[in-house]
Design a protein around this motif. Structure first.
Motif, short mmCIF file in Angstrom:
data_model
loop_
_atom_site.label_atom_id
_atom_site.label_comp_id
_atom_site.label_asym_id
_atom_site.label_seq_id
_atom_site.Cartn_x
_atom_site.Cartn_y
_atom_site.Cartn_z
N GLN A 36 41.51 45.22 36.31
CA GLN A 36 40.43 44.28 35.99
C GLN A 36 40.21 43.27 37.12
O GLN A 36 39.08 42.94 37.45
N LEU A 37 41.29 42.78 37.70
CA LEU A 37 41.18 41.81 38.80
C LEU A 37 40.44 42.41 39.98
O LEU A 37 39.66 41.73 40.66
N LEU A 38 40.66 43.69 40.23
CA LEU A 38 40.04 44.36 41.37
C LEU A 38 38.60 44.82 41.10
O LEU A 38 37.92 45.26 42.01
N ASP A 39 38.15 44.69 39.86
CA ASP A 39 36.78 45.08 39.51
C ASP A 39 35.81 44.08 40.14
O ASP A 39 35.91 42.88 39.91
N ASP A 40 34.88 44.58 40.94
CA ASP A 40 33.93 43.68 41.60
C ASP A 40 32.72 43.36 40.72
O ASP A 40 31.79 42.68 41.14
N GLY A 41 32.73 43.88 39.51
CA GLY A 41 31.68 43.55 38.56
C GLY A 41 30.41 44.35 38.69
O GLY A 41 29.48 44.19 37.90
#
Length: 195
Positions: A36-41
């Protein structure tokens, strides 16, 4: 008194995971948080197929290159390529960030999927390497949250942990960091025996 098995053991079939169900659940949860932290959205539909193929990011609509992440933990995972030259650093980020995010996310997902298999879990070589890399990434994030900037800070962590004078949230995070450090060391040993 019986000694507990090493958390990871090299076998002919692969790397055997000797973590109990709850420990595996915690690790899978941490791997999910890393993902989730690495998800750039950006929705997958918005990612240029060429960008996905070559692992580089296209300039944004306004032509600006991707910026250094504001979250210091994410910035540790996706570091600047050249701190002394902002233009070179921006170009490095444009060329590498998408691929780096994708590889790290895929590794975390691969490791999490393997750890959710019914026991006994035996990791293939690629799964073990994915978990090893994900351990490093999770520890980098936790280290940043714990404000571990130097080797001396990391060495003092154990003493601070046992002193018990820190807030509970810090103690919980530090405890997880310590356990992950030990698990990673065992996994390194197990993986090295596979070669």
């Amino acid at each position: 008194m019986a000694h507990r098995k090493a958390p990871f053991k090299s076998t002919r079939a692969g790397v055997q995971v000797n973590l109990d169900d709850q420990e595996r659940e915690i690790l899978v949860h941490l791997l999910g948080q890393l993902d989730q932290l690495l998800d750039d959205g950006r929705p997958a539909a918005e990612v240029d197929p060429l960008e996905a193929l070559v692992g580089m990011r296209s300039p944004s609509a306004d032509g600006a290159p991707p910026a250094t992440p504001e979250d210091p933990a994410l910035a540790r995972l996706l570091p600047d390529g050249n701190r002394d030259d902002p233009e070179a650093s921006a170009e490095y980020r444009r060329l590498t960030e998408y691929g780096l995010r994708s590889r790290k996310r895929e590794g975390a997902r691969t490791a999490a999927a393997a750890l959710t298999r019914p026991a006994p879990v035996v990791l293939t070589a690629p799964e073990a390497l994915s978990l090893l890399k994900a351990f490093t990434d999770v520890r980098l994030v936790l280290g940043e949250r714990l404000e571990l900037k130097t080797d001396e800070d990391a060495e003092a962590l154990h003493q601070r942990l046992w002193a018990g004078a820190e807030p509970e949230s810090w103690l919980a995070t530090a405890s997880i960091y310590e356990v992950l450090t030990a698990w990673q060391e065992h996994l390194v040993t197990a993986v090295s025996k596979q070669r």
